[in-house]
Scaffold this active site. Structure first.
Site, short mmCIF file in Angstrom:
data_model
loop_
_atom_site.label_atom_id
_atom_site.label_comp_id
_atom_site.label_asym_id
_atom_site.label_seq_id
_atom_site.Cartn_x
_atom_site.Cartn_y
_atom_site.Cartn_z
N CYS A 60 51.85 10.87 40.99
CA CYS A 60 50.99 9.89 41.63
C CYS A 60 49.89 10.57 42.43
O CYS A 60 50.12 11.58 43.10
CB CYS A 60 51.84 9.01 42.54
SG CYS A 60 50.91 7.86 43.58
N CYS A 63 51.00 9.80 46.43
CA CYS A 63 52.24 10.33 47.00
C CYS A 63 52.67 11.64 46.36
O CYS A 63 53.68 12.23 46.78
CB CYS A 63 53.35 9.29 46.91
SG CYS A 63 54.03 9.05 45.25
N ASP A 302 78.28 44.71 88.32
CA ASP A 302 77.74 45.96 87.79
C ASP A 302 78.65 46.52 86.70
O ASP A 302 79.81 46.15 86.58
CB ASP A 302 77.58 46.99 88.91
CG ASP A 302 76.49 46.61 89.90
OD1 ASP A 302 75.59 45.84 89.52
OD2 ASP A 302 76.56 47.07 91.06
#
Length: 490
Positions: A60, A63, A302
């Protein structure tokens, strides 16, 4: 909706079909809004396909085949198979589709063709605004087909957490968009200059639609074919499945003094082989089949500090996780899976948590109390009576300048911190254990040795002795975590 006579409708369809439009697009341009009409066309096309009576038409012109079952259904079947085999444990899903912006130009072109060729019929009866959007027609037909095959409930909008996103691709999209620069040269030249405004590109669907709104046939046709040219081939389609993030909370213990909380890199060079984040996160990612995990915690210790007691509160954001249904049996299995990975890093209390509860986790990083134990040493033998006076000090306010050891990652500033209580255990004439409960964010090492007087007061000044720290443990983080969630996973 316009009530056409049979002859009017036939004439408009003839004009549109001669212009290269598919059957569903003809209905769109007629202004038809009822979903059953498009489902009827779909069934007719499917019947012809099953009977091998339908030769493959041209794509198409509007689309690109998106609404033509001969082109779309093979892709729909691929999507169905992918969802079924994806491994997501979702019950609901949302199916969305994104279209090339150039379809707006093609739709405008076909509208001008209809407006010119069918002027006597549509004048006063139909406008471009009456055309049913392509995306709406697609949603009338295809999500229902997918839903019937995958066994999931389809929901629109933001109510589902599992998304199947389809992106329609067309190889000539960029080429066709150049027409906008010919149709609106001044507008798009200005857009090209404003890169700070149009940082996602000069073309947007709304912008193109607005630009085309007042462009009539005489100005449009010299720059773009009317009706649109028949595509050489139909659309292509890309799709991905994704899921909203979930959050898993818990607590971790670290029983080693040789492991950082997060990957430790200095100038791009890794200093330790792994980290708490990786030892937990990698296993979590594997078990939940996540795309990515992001680590959050209530503070940090730490590399040489152990995390004992009930553990440090943490959470992971699990991005695009295939597995989200986590009854207690799965949480127990996940806990074991993580804890078997490394004996020095253990987790407990794993539970799904909400995104909103993460705020409480981060508040705890700075607002809650923490309990520490430090092994301290004095240069000369201490007086026990003087040492024990530390226990009489409550809510001692410290003025802490950012420690030298963390200046590479934190800005230099003065921070007030509170040591709520201290308890002393004698070990030897020059060794003692300090148990302290302090506000989160207090630098305990600096409380002991003073950090060249950057922390005031400190144990050196309070005892009148040169004092250092040999080892430090976090004994407890006083924070309710993870929070109980009222959901089906508990």
């Amino acid at each position: 909706m316009v009530n056409w006579s049979d002859s009017q409708e036939e004439k408009i369809i003839e004009i549109l079909e001669n212009g290269g439009a598919c059957r569903k697009c003809c209905q769109r341009f007629l202004g038809k809004k009822q979903s059953y009409l498009y489902k009827t066309v779909h069934q007719l096309e499917m019947d012809k396909m099953s009977e091998n009576k339908q030769s493959k038409p041209n794509p198409c012109v509007v689309c690109l085949g998106i609404l033509q079952d001969v082109y779309m259904m093979p892709r729909v079947n691929e999507i169905i198979t992918s969802i079924k085999t994806s491994g997501y444990d979702a019950d609901k899903f949302t199916l969305s589709i994104s279209l090339p912006i150039s379809l707006s130009i093609r739709e405008h072109s076909l509208w001008l063709h209809l407006e010119k060729a069918g002027k006597d019929i549509i004048d006063g009866n139909l406008s471009k605004e009456d055309v049913t959007p392509l995306k709406q027609v697609w949603k009338y037909v295809y999500p229902e087909l997918v839903t019937s095959q995958v066994g999931l409930t389809h929901e629109s909008g933001d109510t589902a957490d599992f998304y199947v996103e389809l992106v329609v691709l067309w190889e000539k999209d960029t080429e066709e968009m150049k027409a906008m620069e010919r149709l609106c040269p001044k507008e798009y030249a200005e857009r090209a200059k404003k890169t700070n405004v149009y940082n996602m590109g000069v073309y947007s669907r709304q912008g193109v639609d607005n630009s085309l709104e007042n462009i009539k046939y005489d100005n449009f046709a010299p720059e773009y074919p009317v009706p649109p040219a028949v595509p050489d081939k139909p659309f292509d389609l890309d799709f991905r499945m994704s899921r909203n993030s979930i959050w898993i909370g818990g607590r971790y213990n670290k029983y080693t003094r040789h492991l950082p909380q997060t990957p430790w890199l200095i100038k791009g060079v890794r200093k330790c082989g792994s980290s708490v984040e990786e030892l937990i996160g990698d296993r979590l990612k594997e078990y939940l089949q996540c795309e990515q995990v992001k680590f959050l915690s209530s503070g940090r210790e730490d590399v040489d500090v152990r995390m004992l007691g009930s553990g440090r509160p943490f959470a992971f954001e699990c991005v695009n996780s295939k597995k989200t249904k986590l009854p207690q049996s799965n949480l127990d299995e996940l806990t074991k899976f993580i804890n078997d990975n490394h004996e020095s890093v253990q987790v407990n209390g794993l539970s799904p948590v909400s995104k909103s509860s993460i705020k409480k986790l981060k508040q705890g990083e700075e607002e809650k109390r923490k309990k520490y134990t430090a092994l301290c040493r004095t240069k000369d033998p201490y007086c026990l009576e003087t040492l024990k006076k530390l226990e009489e000090m409550t809510d001692l306010v410290l003025k802490q300048e950012t420690p030298i050891r963390v200046l590479h990652r934190r800005s230099n500033a003065f921070r007030d911190k509170v040591v709520h209580s201290m308890n002393i255990t004698q070990v030897s004439p020059t060794l003692f254990k300090l148990e302290a409960i302090a506000a989160a964010g207090t630098y305990i090492k600096e409380l002991v040795h003073g950090d060249f007087e950057r922390t005031q007061p400190n144990l050196c000044t309070l005892l009148g002795l040169e004092t250092d720290i040999l080892a430090l443990d976090v004994e407890e983080v006083f924070l309710e975590w993870p929070l109980e969630e009222k959901n089906g996973n508990k």
